[in-house]
Design an enzyme around this catalytic site. Sequence first.
Site: not given
Length: 596
Positions: A443-444
């Site tokens: 998620e990054g």
Amino acid sequence: MGQYIAPLRDMQFVLHELLHAEDELKQMQKYVDIDADIINQVLEEGGKFTSEVLFPLNHSGDREGCTLDPVTHEVTPPAGFKAAYAQYVAAGWPSLSCDPEYGGQGLPMVLQNSFFEMLNSSNQAWTMYPGLSHGAYECLHEHGTAEQKALYLPKLVSGEWTGTMCLTEAHCGTDLGLLRSKAEPQADGSYKITGSKIFISAGEHDMVQNILHLVLARLPDAPQGTHGISLFIVPKFLPNADGTLGARNPIFCGALEEKMGIHGNATCQMNIDGATGWMIGQPNKGLNAMFVMMNAARLGVGMQSLGLTEVAYQNALLYAKDRLQMRSLTGVKAADKPADPIIVHPDVRRMLLTAKAYAEGGRAFSSYVALQIDRELNHPDEAVRKDAADEVALLTPIIKAFLTDNGWIATSEAMQVYGGHGYIAEWGMEQYVRDARINMIYEGTNTIQSLDLLGRKILLDNGAKLRKFGEKIRVFIEENGTDEAMSEFITPLADLAEKVTKLTMEIGMKAFQNPDEAGAAAVPYLRVAGHLVYAYFFAQMARLALAKQDGGDNFYKAKLATSRFYFARLLPETAMLIRQARSGSANLMALDAELF
């Protein structure tokens, strides 16, 4: 395999005494009927479900993993997962904070946030199956057409169907502008989607009848880069108008990723071969729509690490009280035993208190952000909604990166408490370390979160969002600065707030001349900002504990001791981090690539 008991007392302290959640929620028409009794009841029932149903499946699920049938492309999760999901649905948990128009219970996000901490403490891999469904719900709720909402949202809200987020491709991770998946428009308004996605959590399983894949792809005439990406909903089974299931859509799991941790979750390589999909939102604006889901996922990943921090701490504490090794340096403490329990040793206490402090600080911080989301979405005052939205935007990358960094630290320290037994699978601690490591990546990555914080959320608006949050800290300092009992907390908080202001200005000026300066400073800068936030909340918690420490409730004595440990042992990390952030980019960029 150890135990998990939901930390209800601390959750109630945070929600009722620190955040005054009931008073805040009653300012919103949607939540006027929510009171402390309702909050406590939901938390208590959530604690029972997670400790009694999910926690017993955590270790076995890790050992068993998932199974892919290469012929049918069907994935079977570990034993017990499907039955637990059925209990989850029957109890109404998927609908907790969803819109009543689509079958939801309409409870606040701050309450759901606490429940998801429990879910992740008890079984992170299992929680990932329903975990992204709420993000898919939020995305469709905000950007879907009326027809899409009517068809899909009730199924997501009830938990009958789950959702995924299909972004990453083998040649591009964070740089989604490079993705190649294609979407061909059809005469009936649908699209034929073709491509391949990797790292898709819960991409295939048999726990529900249908899975809704939210897929990023390009239209034939799309511009290059991120401005040419559209978002599509691609169901596993094509639904009929009445919600019954039709034909199998050609979106299949081609392989399961062999992972370091979260073995109980099916992380899939998804092959999409002309699957039918429908656009969500506007053409070439897919990232705008997907960011609703991505931001929800980033908050969710922070909660994953908070959950792991808590359960690792609980079990390390149990072990430290039971394990006998050597004698205390200050004399025998357990005269009736051949050795003292290891909790008497200073460094064991350091490790335990590190995990305890990061759990309690993360719980206060994440609950605050969840309450700000409730204010952003529901408060009647537009100015309040705008301020809350700014705070959520500022604090989301810190939630994701700081909590997951701390989760890695805390689970490692908790494993160390066990000594050699911590490295052995049967005790369960090494699983928490393995599971925690992914949270810093997906998620990054935490570097991406750091760049987002410094570049987009702070420097892009010349520090406006940071100044607004800093004003809250300043007011708190002024209100408590003359209280001698609070000086041990207020003085370092004020000192760090001033240093963050100066550091931000310094990095901003350097980055204006050389953008690499921001890239070089971003990671230590985020940890400094994270400590500023934690120091603010620990100072508030210490103030409450000081007022009640002599009332006979040992909870407040423990809270005060934990706050003092945080300020004495963890906050000083900022001195090193500030020096790192100020050291500039030259020491990173001077060496030519071929000389590495």
